[in-house]
Design a protein around this motif. Structure first.
Motif, PDB file in Angstrom:
ATOM      1  N   GLN A  42       0.827  -1.193   0.000  1.00  0.00           N
ATOM      2  CA  GLN A  42       0.000   0.000   0.000  1.00  0.00           C
ATOM      3  C   GLN A  42       0.867   1.252   0.000  1.00  0.00           C
ATOM      4  N   THR A  43       0.414   2.261  -0.750  1.00  0.00           N
ATOM      5  CA  THR A  43       1.107   3.538  -0.793  1.00  0.00           C
ATOM      6  C   THR A  43       0.591   4.429   0.323  1.00  0.00           C
ATOM      7  N   ARG A  44       1.492   5.003   1.097  1.00  0.00           N
ATOM      8  CA  ARG A  44       1.083   5.881   2.191  1.00  0.00           C
ATOM      9  C   ARG A  44       0.423   7.135   1.619  1.00  0.00           C
ATOM     10  N   PRO A  45      -0.731   7.523   2.122  1.00  0.00           N
ATOM     11  CA  PRO A  45      -1.393   8.726   1.605  1.00  0.00           C
ATOM     12  C   PRO A  45      -0.559   9.968   1.918  1.00  0.00           C
ATOM     13  N   ILE A  46      -0.562  10.905   0.984  1.00  0.00           N
ATOM     14  CA  ILE A  46       0.210  12.125   1.161  1.00  0.00           C
ATOM     15  C   ILE A  46      -0.478  13.019   2.185  1.00  0.00           C
ATOM     16  N   THR A  47       0.282  13.621   3.052  1.00  0.00           N
ATOM     17  CA  THR A  47      -0.290  14.493   4.069  1.00  0.00           C
ATOM     18  C   THR A  47      -0.525  15.884   3.496  1.00  0.00           C
ATOM     19  N   LEU A  48      -1.315  16.679   4.221  1.00  0.00           N
ATOM     20  CA  LEU A  48      -1.552  18.061   3.798  1.00  0.00           C
ATOM     21  C   LEU A  48      -0.239  18.832   3.713  1.00  0.00           C
ATOM     22  N   THR A  49       0.609  18.636   4.712  1.00  0.00           N
ATOM     23  CA  THR A  49       1.886  19.346   4.728  1.00  0.00           C
ATOM     24  C   THR A  49       2.713  18.978   3.505  1.00  0.00           C
ATOM     25  N   GLU A  50       2.784  17.692   3.186  1.00  0.00           N
ATOM     26  CA  GLU A  50       3.562  17.246   2.028  1.00  0.00           C
ATOM     27  C   GLU A  50       2.985  17.802   0.729  1.00  0.00           C
ATOM     28  N   ARG A  51       1.663  17.849   0.652  1.00  0.00           N
ATOM     29  CA  ARG A  51       1.023  18.382  -0.568  1.00  0.00           C
ATOM     30  C   ARG A  51       1.398  19.842  -0.771  1.00  0.00           C
ATOM     31  N   VAL A  52       1.327  20.633   0.314  1.00  0.00           N
ATOM     32  CA  VAL A  52       1.640  22.063   0.199  1.00  0.00           C
ATOM     33  C   VAL A  52       3.127  22.269  -0.067  1.00  0.00           C
ATOM     34  N   ILE A  53       3.971  21.435   0.542  1.00  0.00           N
ATOM     35  CA  ILE A  53       5.409  21.513   0.257  1.00  0.00           C
ATOM     36  C   ILE A  53       5.648  21.325  -1.240  1.00  0.00           C
ATOM     37  N   GLN A  54       5.007  20.317  -1.819  1.00  0.00           N
ATOM     38  CA  GLN A  54       5.162  20.062  -3.251  1.00  0.00           C
ATOM     39  C   GLN A  54       4.681  21.241  -4.082  1.00  0.00           C
ATOM     40  N   GLN A  55       3.540  21.812  -3.694  1.00  0.00           N
ATOM     41  CA  GLN A  55       2.987  22.937  -4.451  1.00  0.00           C
ATOM     42  C   GLN A  55       3.886  24.163  -4.368  1.00  0.00           C
ATOM     43  N   LEU A  56       4.328  24.483  -3.147  1.00  0.00           N
ATOM     44  CA  LEU A  56       5.143  25.681  -2.978  1.00  0.00           C
ATOM     45  C   LEU A  56       6.518  25.500  -3.610  1.00  0.00           C
ATOM     46  N   ARG A  57       7.100  24.320  -3.468  1.00  0.00           N
ATOM     47  CA  ARG A  57       8.381  24.047  -4.133  1.00  0.00           C
ATOM     48  C   ARG A  57       8.239  24.204  -5.643  1.00  0.00           C
TER      49      ARG A  57
END
Length: 231
Positions: free
Chosen positions: A2-17
């Motif tokens: 199973q793939t670990r679901p992405i957290t809100l923090t990780e999602r925003v990190i990806q977006q801002l990066r």
């Protein structure tokens, strides 16, 4: 597995990066406030604090009391980085590297560019022309034009290498544009060199694109009086 679901923090990190990497928030720019970022990404202030702390720990932003956060780098410090010193010898070394890298990228872009790439480069040239005598507002579109050429190679490693050089590229472009703005007619000459590269890429003339890109960067180094070694 199973793939670990992405957290809100990780999602925003990806977006801002991503927005830092593509120039939405360019090097040297101040990020929006924590409240503004919360509204932008639809998350809590606590998430934004985690995001900015992550980016700060990886060298992408720096924060100062009362001044907020400023973009320091397009990429994480754990990527390939060049020394940040900015004396004439270091700047000359950066130009030598750029001549080889960007002339090859221009040739490859001429082979592989799409109409969307051409449209992007044309739009950036228009923006550069609109700020031709304004070195402060002309730096980022100038950088983005060179990045657009790397993107048009459709080889992601050209783009990554250019982005890894972000601090040095920003310094080199800004130094060149400030220098050019002090001499009548020189900004127009520099813009003409950009247009010549673009025309060769649009015409799919790889060797001419290579030649024009190398000429532009050698001319830029010469205008700064940098001691380039014979290639």
């Amino acid at each position: 597995m199973q793939t670990r679901p992405i957290t809100l923090t990780e999602r925003v990190i990806q977006q801002l990066r991503g927005e830092i990497a593509d120039g939405t928030f360019p090097v040297g720019a101040r990020l929006p406030t924590g409240k503004q970022l919360s509204e932008r990404y639809g998350v809590s202030a606590a998430v934004i604090r985690e995001v900015t702390e992550h980016l700060r720990s990886h060298g992408m932003i720096e924060s100062r009391q009362g001044l907020g956060s400023t973009v320091r780098s397009r990429v994480s410090d754990n990527g390939f980085r060049l020394a940040g010193s900015a004396d004439a010898n270091d700047l000359a070394a950066i130009f030598e590297l750029r001549i080889d890298l960007e002339s090859a990228a221009a040739a490859m872009a001429a082979h592989h560019r799409t109409e969307a790439d051409v449209t992007r480069m044309a739009a950036l040239l228009q923006t550069i022309a609109a700020h031709i005598d304004d070195p402060d507002h002309g730096v980022e579109p100038d950088i983005q034009f060179h990045i657009a050429i790397a993107t048009a190679t459709h080889n992601p490693y050209y783009l990554q290498l250019l982005q890894y050089m972000n601090l040095q590229l920003h310094h080199a472009v800004r130094t060149a544009r400030v220098n050019s703005s002090r001499q009548a007619g020189l900004p127009q000459q520099v813009h003409g060199e950009h247009v010549a590269i673009f025309d060769a890429i649009r015409a799919r003339d790889a060797e001419l694109a290579r030649q024009r890109a190398a000429e532009h960067l050698r001319n830029a180094a010469g205008r700064l009086g940098l001691p380039l070694r014979p290639s």
